[in-house]
Design a protein around this motif. Structure first.
Motif, short mmCIF file in Angstrom:
data_model
loop_
_atom_site.label_atom_id
_atom_site.label_comp_id
_atom_site.label_asym_id
_atom_site.label_seq_id
_atom_site.Cartn_x
_atom_site.Cartn_y
_atom_site.Cartn_z
N VAL A 202 -15.04 -12.36 25.67
CA VAL A 202 -13.98 -12.25 24.75
C VAL A 202 -14.81 -12.77 23.16
CG1 VAL A 202 -11.87 -12.98 23.67
CG2 VAL A 202 -12.21 -13.05 26.19
N VAL A 203 -14.49 -11.98 22.26
CA VAL A 203 -15.30 -12.18 20.88
C VAL A 203 -14.21 -12.21 19.97
CG1 VAL A 203 -17.43 -11.47 21.91
CG2 VAL A 203 -15.91 -9.80 20.64
N ASP A 204 -14.86 -12.74 18.70
CA ASP A 204 -13.83 -12.44 17.42
C ASP A 204 -14.29 -11.45 16.67
OD1 ASP A 204 -16.35 -13.23 16.32
OD2 ASP A 204 -15.71 -15.37 15.75
N THR A 205 -13.69 -11.07 15.46
CA THR A 205 -14.20 -9.97 14.81
C THR A 205 -15.82 -9.98 14.37
OG1 THR A 205 -13.81 -11.07 12.76
CG2 THR A 205 -11.99 -9.74 13.91
N MET B 206 -18.12 -10.54 16.77
CA MET B 206 -18.64 -10.62 17.81
C MET B 206 -19.23 -11.65 18.53
SD MET B 206 -18.05 -7.34 18.57
CE MET B 206 -16.91 -6.77 16.98
N ARG B 207 -18.81 -12.76 17.98
CA ARG B 207 -19.12 -14.00 18.50
C ARG B 207 -18.23 -14.57 19.53
NH1 ARG B 207 -19.66 -19.04 13.77
NH2 ARG B 207 -21.41 -19.99 14.64
N SER B 208 -18.75 -15.00 20.47
CA SER B 208 -17.92 -15.80 21.49
C SER B 208 -16.96 -16.80 20.88
CB SER B 208 -18.98 -16.55 22.68
OG SER B 208 -18.11 -17.26 23.43
N VAL B 209 -15.81 -16.54 21.56
CA VAL B 209 -14.67 -17.40 21.02
C VAL B 209 -14.86 -18.87 21.78
CG1 VAL B 209 -12.87 -15.67 20.75
CG2 VAL B 209 -13.11 -16.76 22.86
N SER B 210 -15.63 -18.94 22.92
CA SER B 210 -15.91 -20.33 23.36
C SER B 210 -17.11 -20.89 23.28
CB SER B 210 -15.51 -20.08 25.10
OG SER B 210 -16.89 -19.18 25.56
N HIS B 211 -18.23 -20.13 22.94
CA HIS B 211 -19.45 -20.60 22.64
C HIS B 211 -20.05 -19.85 21.36
CE1 HIS B 211 -18.93 -21.57 26.95
NE2 HIS B 211 -19.80 -22.53 26.80
N THR C 162 -21.11 -17.59 34.48
CA THR C 162 -21.21 -18.47 33.15
C THR C 162 -19.87 -19.26 32.80
OG1 THR C 162 -20.83 -17.09 31.34
CG2 THR C 162 -22.94 -17.05 32.45
N ALA C 163 -19.92 -20.33 31.69
CA ALA C 163 -18.93 -20.78 31.38
C ALA C 163 -18.02 -19.98 30.24
CB ALA C 163 -19.27 -22.48 30.80
N LEU C 164 -18.57 -18.96 29.85
CA LEU C 164 -18.24 -17.98 28.51
C LEU C 164 -16.74 -17.67 29.01
CD1 LEU C 164 -20.95 -15.88 28.12
CD2 LEU C 164 -20.13 -17.61 26.49
N GLU C 165 -15.87 -17.59 27.93
CA GLU C 165 -14.31 -17.19 28.27
C GLU C 165 -14.45 -15.69 28.47
OE1 GLU C 165 -10.15 -16.70 25.94
OE2 GLU C 165 -11.50 -18.46 25.35
N ASP D 177 -27.07 -19.87 31.32
CA ASP D 177 -26.55 -21.26 31.37
C ASP D 177 -26.46 -21.48 29.83
OD1 ASP D 177 -25.86 -23.86 31.18
OD2 ASP D 177 -27.24 -24.30 32.89
N VAL D 178 -24.89 -21.24 29.59
CA VAL D 178 -24.68 -21.39 28.03
C VAL D 178 -24.54 -22.67 27.93
CG1 VAL D 178 -23.57 -18.97 28.14
CG2 VAL D 178 -22.09 -20.85 28.82
N ASP D 179 -24.36 -23.82 28.75
CA ASP D 179 -24.41 -25.21 28.38
C ASP D 179 -25.89 -25.70 27.93
OD1 ASP D 179 -21.61 -25.15 28.51
OD2 ASP D 179 -21.87 -25.57 30.42
N ARG D 180 -26.68 -25.28 28.71
CA ARG D 180 -28.16 -25.59 28.40
C ARG D 180 -28.61 -24.75 27.45
NH1 ARG D 180 -31.22 -25.00 32.91
NH2 ARG D 180 -32.79 -26.33 32.02
N LYS D 181 -28.12 -23.54 27.25
CA LYS D 181 -28.70 -22.56 26.19
C LYS D 181 -29.92 -22.11 26.69
CE LYS D 181 -28.10 -23.31 21.92
NZ LYS D 181 -27.92 -23.80 20.59
#
Length: 404
Positions: free
Chosen positions: A263-266, A268-273, A252-255, A81-85
């Protein structure tokens, strides 16, 4: 209060990320929990060897992470649960103590649940085919092959790296079996001319029948049916046509991408969370030329380095490093006596240069040993540099502290 880091999955990428974080951050400031259902590290790049009847050296995490500060939790991830972590885990079937289900809270999550086999929805595959993307799958296949009488047909479906390694390993270990390979395209079509020639030589020498430009439409207990209506006998069918990512992220709510990769940036961090990092097969990251990184150990290891170093830098308030991820080679074992090292461009296209034969087999063996060594030595032999965590991710660098 300690910053809680939870790492999901202890394959190459998850284990390296956890170990590297322990080398980068002060133990008083963080807790690092590594969640995995097995107590031993699985050398996924060697699972075809297990299937062919070989025994590998055990690599228990208890020894690997002794004294590092990494806490191993033997459990299976059932929900995130990425909203409640929070992460919900279930105790392994063999566990006799502790709660059956538990909820873990995190401040930073490293998602490294990887991938498994992909049956592609082909009828009969899930029921009748074997896979070698997991240790249980490799052990099951090992038992089935051991029970076969001489002359029985074995078919490996898939002409990629996994299929080539499986077919040649089985044919070398069991020359009494009738081993065949079904490839969607031409045999080794992505290799250089030298690479293709050597591959053909080895395959022919092992007596492997190759069905090129063949698409399997259905799998039965003793045969497969192809798209053009042919049947190929197969007492055992080994399915290696590709990988599918772990399904947990889908809920999950992850993109995600269309293939359910995060989906991650350079870094490796989630672009949505931003409190979630993803590494290995679970993540969709880009490499040279903006091309997606392929699912492989060659991609996953530097992704784990990048994620761990980025997390440590952000928590310590220092500059975030960027690790260039590029390819240099594709290493293929062709049994224990032969190998093929295909050198490639930074974006993974074959060049004419290739290493073949026994030297290539030894080279590949060193690569496999090096990958396992890298899990236990996540900073690749460099000194530890443990930094203090600042109050906020973007806080002052004044508290940065190094310990060797």
């Amino acid at each position: 209060m300690q910053h809680r880091i939870v790492v999901l999955g202890a394959g190459y990428t998850g284990a390296i990320a956890a170990g590297r974080l322990a080398k980068r951050l002060h133990h008083e400031d963080v807790t690092i929990t590594l969640v995995n259902p097995e107590a031993d590290f699985v050398e996924r790049v060697r699972l075809h060897q297990i299937a062919a009847g070989q025994d590998l050296r055990p690599r228990p995490f208890g020894e690997m992470f002794a004294g590092t500060g990494v806490e191993l939790k033997l459990a299976k991830v059932t929900a995130v649960d990425v909203d409640r972590k929070t992460v919900t885990v279930a105790a392994p079937v063999a566990a006799t103590t502790g709660p059956e289900r538990e909820e873990l809270e995190y401040d930073t999550l490293v998602y490294a649940l990887g991938s498994g086999w992909n049956d592609g929805g082909v009828p009969g595959t899930a029921e009748h085919a074997d896979e070698i993307s997991s240790r249980p799958g490799a052990l099951r296949l090992r038992g089935r092959l051991a029970a076969l009488d001489a002359g029985r047909p074995v078919l490996v479906v898939g002409g990629g790296l996994t299929g080539l390694e499986a077919a040649t390993e089985i044919a070398e270990a069991r020359p009494d079996l009738d081993v065949a390979l079904a490839a969607h395209g031409a045999l080794g079509e992505w290799l250089s001319e030298k690479g293709r020639a050597h591959l053909r030589k080895v395959v022919d020498g092992l007596g492997i029948t190759v069905h090129e430009h063949t698409e399997v439409d259905a799998v039965e207990t003793d045969r497969v049916t192809t798209a053009d209506g042919r049947t190929i006998p197969a007492e055992v069918t080994v399915w290696t046509t590709g990988f599918a990512v772990h399904p947990i992220a889908r809920a999950t709510a992850l993109e995600l991408t269309d293939q359910d990769q995060i989906v991650v940036d350079t870094t490796m961090r989630s672009v949505s969370h931003p409190d979630v990092y993803a590494v290995g097969d679970a993540a969709m990251a880009t490499g040279p030329g903006g091309k997606p990184l392929r699912m492989s150990c060659a991609s996953g290891v530097p992704m784990a380095w990048q994620a761990a170093d980025a997390i440590a830098a952000r928590l310590a308030g220092t500059k975030v490093p960027h690790i260039g991820i590029r390819y240099s080679q594709q290493c293929i074992s062709l049994g224990r006596k032969e190998g093929l090292i295909q050198f490639v461009t930074a974006d993974d296209r074959a060049v004419e240069r290739a290493l073949t034969g026994r030297l290539a087999a030894r080279y590949k063996e060193l690569i496999c040993k090096g990958a396992a060594w890298g899990v236990a030595n996540p900073t690749v032999g460099m000194p530890s540099r443990r930094r203090r965590v600042v109050g906020q991710e973007t806080g002052s660098r004044a508290r940065t502290e190094a310990a060797v």
